[in-house]
Write an enzyme that holds these catalytic residues in place. Sequence first.
Site, PDB file in Angstrom:
ATOM      1  N   SER A 189      88.559  62.125  78.149  1.00  7.93           N
ATOM      2  CA  SER A 189      89.080  60.954  77.461  1.00  7.93           C
ATOM      3  C   SER A 189      87.934  60.010  77.083  1.00  7.93           C
ATOM      4  CB  SER A 189      90.124  60.274  78.354  1.00  7.93           C
ATOM      5  OG  SER A 189      90.856  59.316  77.635  1.00  7.93           O
ATOM      6  N   LYS A 232      84.072  60.793  75.514  1.00  9.00           N
ATOM      7  CA  LYS A 232      83.280  60.139  74.471  1.00  9.00           C
ATOM      8  C   LYS A 232      81.878  59.812  74.999  1.00  9.00           C
ATOM      9  CE  LYS A 232      87.345  57.407  72.893  1.00  9.00           C
ATOM     10  NZ  LYS A 232      88.286  58.467  72.832  1.00  9.00           N
ATOM     11  N   HIS A 290      97.596  64.859  78.444  1.00  7.55           N
ATOM     12  CA  HIS A 290      96.234  64.308  78.484  1.00  7.55           C
ATOM     13  C   HIS A 290      95.753  64.286  79.934  1.00  7.55           C
ATOM     14  CE1 HIS A 290      92.955  61.898  76.784  1.00  7.55           C
ATOM     15  NE2 HIS A 290      93.121  60.993  77.746  1.00  7.55           N
TER      16      HIS A 290
END
Length: 417
Positions: free
Chosen positions: A249, A253, A390
């Site tokens: 998540s 990044k 997720h």
Amino acid sequence: MPKGYNGDEAKVPAYVMLDPLKRDDGSVVTTRAQWGARRAEILRAFEENVFGKTPEAAKKFKPKYAVVEKDAPALDGLALRTQVDIALAKAADAPVMHLLLYLPAKAKGPSPVVLGLNFAGNASVVDDPGIRATELWKPSAKRGELPTRVAFDEKRRGWQTQEWQVRMLLEHGYGLATVYYGDIEPDARDAVQLSVRQFYFAKGQTQTQAKADAWGALGAWAWGLSKAADYLRSLKMVDAKEIAVTGHSRLGKAADWAAAQDERFAAVLSTESGKGGQSLYRREFGETIGHLEGSFPYWFCANYAQWVGKDREIPVDGNLLLALIAPRPLYVASAEGDLWSDPRGEFLSAVDVGRVYALFGKRGLGTDAMPAVNEPVMGDLAYHVRSGKHDVTVFDWEQYVRFLDKEFGSPLSRGAR
């Protein structure tokens, strides 16, 4: 999917992807010798528009390591555990990064290591009473108030074992290193005074006076990964050429950006980094720049705000971020139920960047057709979309181990080196 955002493939309008092989002057990169100049352009565009520039003083800073524990037998003899405190600036009150490292106890030589930031403290990643329970940040219930430090809740020791699969990695001959991301900066709005970033402002400067391309929290977290790698590379029993970086998540990044800047990372295993990471801004599906900037402005540089409502105009995108990782092994992972992160956009980024890998004689995904759920495709680039939400699961880690074995060679088959 939140109301007001598109989650219907049939409603995605036509768009044109940016070309990682087309230079700013319009010329096209056709050889690996030409790639360096194009890579520098892409890196600069991300610094100026998304993540901000890592200060030179931060890049050059050489931390001192306070080894709290070294090679302690752990996990029923499976591992040797090391714990180290790493001060992130010269000042006495600078943040301290607490690094946890497990290496396979039976390794006959230097081990490859997977490094990643964790969300909930080192003691959360596996049920091991020997892991120090360091303080975490607790967000304030009131907007505008700073988070506060709290003691680790012992009831949560090992509660993220699924997300980390420490034993699986060790059983396959890999080490695992992790740091609580809050050691570098709390994940909270307007908390820069609690971040390492404050120690690298120009003299007399504050965040509000910083340049519009000054680094944000994602930049700081990514930098912390590089400082952790500095320590790992100093150890004889770590293979300095086989340190992979991972994240999920927002920390996916950070892992993407860390590897983009620091080419010492030998591989990237990124799980659902979504918009602002590996997915495509230009696909009107899932999260938008407006949501990212509105909810998490501190993640990015101030310049990022100018692209709110202009997702198709920002001069960077997920495929260009992945291009900065080429030609190193890269695994892009999505989840079927994570529409907010736009799995198809993540896949399309991976497909497109295969052209950059080809310049170096590396294999892309080998297909432009989205694979079936739970059916990975693996070249030197790999991708899967798994069932579920997720998260990071056992399935993800099983594929990551397969991929690293393929790219590095299984550590279990090696003799002493």
